[in-house]
Design a protein around this motif. Sequence first.
Motif, PDB file in Angstrom:
ATOM      1  N   THR A   1       0.776  -1.142   0.084  1.00 47.68           N
ATOM      2  CA  THR A   1       0.064   0.082  -0.050  1.00 47.68           C
ATOM      3  C   THR A   1       0.965   1.336   0.148  1.00 47.68           C
ATOM      4  O   THR A   1       0.440   2.408   0.425  1.00 47.68           O
ATOM      5  CB  THR A   1      -0.824   0.000   1.297  1.00 47.68           C
ATOM      6  OG1 THR A   1      -0.168  -0.122   2.460  1.00 47.68           O
ATOM      7  CG2 THR A   1      -1.960  -1.192   0.994  1.00 47.68           C
ATOM      8  N   GLU A   2       2.170   1.246  -0.348  1.00 48.14           N
ATOM      9  CA  GLU A   2       3.044   2.098  -0.304  1.00 48.14           C
ATOM     10  C   GLU A   2       3.357   3.062   0.847  1.00 48.14           C
ATOM     11  O   GLU A   2       3.909   4.007   0.911  1.00 48.14           O
ATOM     12  CB  GLU A   2       2.538   3.374  -1.671  1.00 48.14           C
ATOM     13  CG  GLU A   2       2.637   2.509  -2.901  1.00 48.14           C
ATOM     14  CD  GLU A   2       2.142   3.520  -3.851  1.00 48.14           C
ATOM     15  OE1 GLU A   2       1.159   4.357  -3.727  1.00 48.14           O
ATOM     16  OE2 GLU A   2       2.944   3.921  -4.891  1.00 48.14           O
ATOM     17  N   GLN A   3       2.960   2.280   1.917  1.00 44.54           N
ATOM     18  CA  GLN A   3       3.356   2.989   3.102  1.00 44.54           C
ATOM     19  C   GLN A   3       4.753   2.972   3.576  1.00 44.54           C
ATOM     20  O   GLN A   3       5.450   3.887   4.204  1.00 44.54           O
ATOM     21  CB  GLN A   3       2.785   2.370   4.274  1.00 44.54           C
ATOM     22  CG  GLN A   3       1.212   2.288   4.418  1.00 44.54           C
ATOM     23  CD  GLN A   3       0.387   1.612   5.293  1.00 44.54           C
ATOM     24  OE1 GLN A   3       0.583   1.883   6.763  1.00 44.54           O
ATOM     25  NE2 GLN A   3      -0.483   1.073   5.128  1.00 44.54           N
TER      26      GLN A   3
ATOM     27  N   ASP B   1       7.170   3.349   1.070  1.00 45.77           N
ATOM     28  CA  ASP B   1       7.579   4.302   0.236  1.00 45.77           C
ATOM     29  C   ASP B   1       7.312   5.607   0.813  1.00 45.77           C
ATOM     30  O   ASP B   1       8.191   6.425   1.127  1.00 45.77           O
ATOM     31  CB  ASP B   1       6.950   4.067  -1.202  1.00 45.77           C
ATOM     32  CG  ASP B   1       7.782   3.235  -2.084  1.00 45.77           C
ATOM     33  OD1 ASP B   1       9.026   3.034  -1.857  1.00 45.77           O
ATOM     34  OD2 ASP B   1       6.850   2.629  -2.858  1.00 45.77           O
ATOM     35  N   ALA B   2       6.164   5.842   1.532  1.00 43.81           N
ATOM     36  CA  ALA B   2       5.864   7.001   2.008  1.00 43.81           C
ATOM     37  C   ALA B   2       6.797   7.334   3.290  1.00 43.81           C
ATOM     38  O   ALA B   2       7.056   8.560   3.321  1.00 43.81           O
ATOM     39  CB  ALA B   2       4.207   6.958   2.460  1.00 43.81           C
ATOM     40  N   MET B   3       6.864   6.367   4.053  1.00 43.18           N
ATOM     41  CA  MET B   3       7.763   6.504   5.216  1.00 43.18           C
ATOM     42  C   MET B   3       9.034   7.097   4.643  1.00 43.18           C
ATOM     43  O   MET B   3       9.645   8.000   5.183  1.00 43.18           O
ATOM     44  CB  MET B   3       8.170   5.052   5.813  1.00 43.18           C
ATOM     45  CG  MET B   3       8.490   5.152   7.224  1.00 43.18           C
ATOM     46  SD  MET B   3       8.416   3.435   7.836  1.00 43.18           S
ATOM     47  CE  MET B   3       6.809   3.744   8.924  1.00 43.18           C
ATOM     48  N   ARG B   4       9.667   6.452   3.621  1.00 44.79           N
ATOM     49  CA  ARG B   4      10.856   7.060   3.066  1.00 44.79           C
ATOM     50  C   ARG B   4      11.007   8.275   2.576  1.00 44.79           C
ATOM     51  O   ARG B   4      11.687   9.231   2.841  1.00 44.79           O
ATOM     52  CB  ARG B   4      11.629   6.221   2.040  1.00 44.79           C
ATOM     53  CG  ARG B   4      12.001   4.569   2.362  1.00 44.79           C
ATOM     54  CD  ARG B   4      12.587   3.767   1.392  1.00 44.79           C
ATOM     55  NE  ARG B   4      13.622   4.235   0.647  1.00 44.79           N
ATOM     56  CZ  ARG B   4      13.853   3.906  -0.666  1.00 44.79           C
ATOM     57  NH1 ARG B   4      13.059   2.982  -1.157  1.00 44.79           N
ATOM     58  NH2 ARG B   4      14.970   4.172  -1.328  1.00 44.79           N
ATOM     59  N   ALA B   5       9.806   8.654   2.025  1.00 44.61           N
ATOM     60  CA  ALA B   5       9.852   9.851   1.369  1.00 44.61           C
ATOM     61  C   ALA B   5       9.558  11.184   2.366  1.00 44.61           C
ATOM     62  O   ALA B   5       9.762  12.206   2.158  1.00 44.61           O
ATOM     63  CB  ALA B   5       8.381  10.056   0.255  1.00 44.61           C
ATOM     64  N   LEU B   6       9.032  10.496   3.534  1.00 48.12           N
ATOM     65  CA  LEU B   6       8.719  11.527   4.636  1.00 48.12           C
ATOM     66  C   LEU B   6       9.860  11.490   5.742  1.00 48.12           C
ATOM     67  O   LEU B   6       9.437  12.244   6.669  1.00 48.12           O
ATOM     68  CB  LEU B   6       7.272  11.370   5.241  1.00 48.12           C
ATOM     69  CG  LEU B   6       5.933  11.172   4.447  1.00 48.12           C
ATOM     70  CD1 LEU B   6       4.776  10.583   4.981  1.00 48.12           C
ATOM     71  CD2 LEU B   6       5.841  12.608   3.993  1.00 48.12           C
TER      72      LEU B   6
ATOM     73  N   THR C   1      11.875   8.894   6.869  1.00 45.45           N
ATOM     74  CA  THR C   1      12.348   8.145   8.103  1.00 45.45           C
ATOM     75  C   THR C   1      12.678   6.798   7.388  1.00 45.45           C
ATOM     76  O   THR C   1      12.274   6.296   6.163  1.00 45.45           O
ATOM     77  CB  THR C   1      11.255   7.616   9.003  1.00 45.45           C
ATOM     78  OG1 THR C   1       9.784   7.663   8.555  1.00 45.45           O
ATOM     79  CG2 THR C   1      11.398   8.286  10.516  1.00 45.45           C
TER      80      THR C   1
END
Lengths: 272, 251
Positions: free
Chosen positions: B118-120, B122-127, B129
């Motif tokens: 669910t790309e979480q 990727d989102a974590m890396r993008a944000l 962490t």
Amino acid sequence: MVGHSSEPVLRFEHVWLYFEDKPALEDVSFEILEGETRIIMGASGSGKTVLLKTALGLLKPDSGRVFVFGQDITRLNESELFDIRARIGVLFQEGGLFDSLTVEENVAYPLVNQKAAPRPLEDVRERVEEALRFVELEQTMDKLPSELSGGMRRRVGIARAIASKPALLLYDSPTAGLDPITAYTIVTLIIKERDTRKATTVVVTHRYQDGAWMANFRYNPESGCLEPLRNGSSTERRTRLMVLREGRIVFEGERCEFEAARDPYLVKFIKR
Amino acid sequence: MLDLLKGPVLSVQEFFGLTAKAVRNIFRGPHYLDDIFLQMDVIGFGSLPIVILTGFFSGAVMALQLSKALSTYGAVGKTGELVSISLTRELGPVLTSLMVAGRNSSGMASELGSMKVTEQIDAMRALGTDPIQKLVTPRLVATAVVLPLLTVIADFLGLFGGFVIAYALLKMTAAHYWNSAWQALEYSDITQGLLKPFLFAFVVALVGCYFGMQTTGGTQGVGRSTTRAVVVASVWIFVLDFFLTRIFVNL
């Protein structure tokens, strides 16, 4: 005229990226200037999402270079990339919200975790409220993403993307899978954000309609609605379209050039 | 032939890459203490019921089986001794780790796998962490702390299970059973019995996280990762156990 002569915010130079032996991006080169709006279109599997993830440094190209804010990110390691990513806001395809965190914690996540900008807690709270007010969802603060509808999750995703007031915003298929009314709300929010803060905006979509809206409308802060751009004022913001097909850029140009195109692949987008 | 080997070799390389990063993160910030404690609760406290039950019944079964075999030599009195040695050296660590692998390697693989699809992640890396720092390291630390503790509990309940059989069916006195069980143990047994679960914890946590982080292909992919994580973790616990036992037997 905004940004026409300025430094490119995002630049791809002959980027190739393979998944196993299949190229996902083939010799992709383009640049996006400051203040520009770029609509990237393509069928599913054409490499749109891969392109965005490469711009964020989440995927490393096999060859070629990617410059973000003038810095070559293909040479940076993960911790150096965090500083660059702190200046980019991103909305993932399905929102990419953390389902174990509340809406408030989700929106606060970049503010709390980005090393570059440690902020006092009251400030974070204020920013979160402001971002959620922007997407008109301040009443959902304590809810979990699973309790929200698809459109609302997308709006929370936008709130999270804009919370840190980034200079570059990337939206991955913001309207995919939404009904036309919700899709309109989402595009309105994207235009509103673009026109209030004048951030460079990249929208990946498979719907030409989104691109047409982005190019032809502007946000009127007084009425709170979108209104058509008048003739002559269209130079105020530069909106360019780009079309990907199987990892290659097959079109790059203004909206009028796109609409005049005869290529059957491009025509399909307009007719849909 | 080379192409056939490429996949497994790449997986091994990626697994050790993940291991190295997860371990390195223990020594450098940022540390997510909240996540470590949360995982300790999930893995440690959450596994208590199954660890208690398996511990108790494996001890009881051991006592039953061994007393039968020992009676042939007229040595039923040694039941406590044998139960205690086999439990602390082998059964306690292995059974506990297998149970926790079944429960938590699968849990980690499915949780991280769902986040991946669910790309979480990727989102974590993008944000801002590092997902290994935020997700893998806390799970590794938590497992490495609680698995030896769970093993101690399983060992004790196994001994207690053995005692119930010895007392009720074999008519041994409590003093005799506990004394022989206690006397049989040496420090090396305890070392071995605690070092094993500590090392198995790496298998349980890292295999679960590795398959979770490698997930592709939507919900089906999450199911596949979960199954693989349990199978691979269980097999590696046995393989590692063999080598560790080989080392300790020679010491």
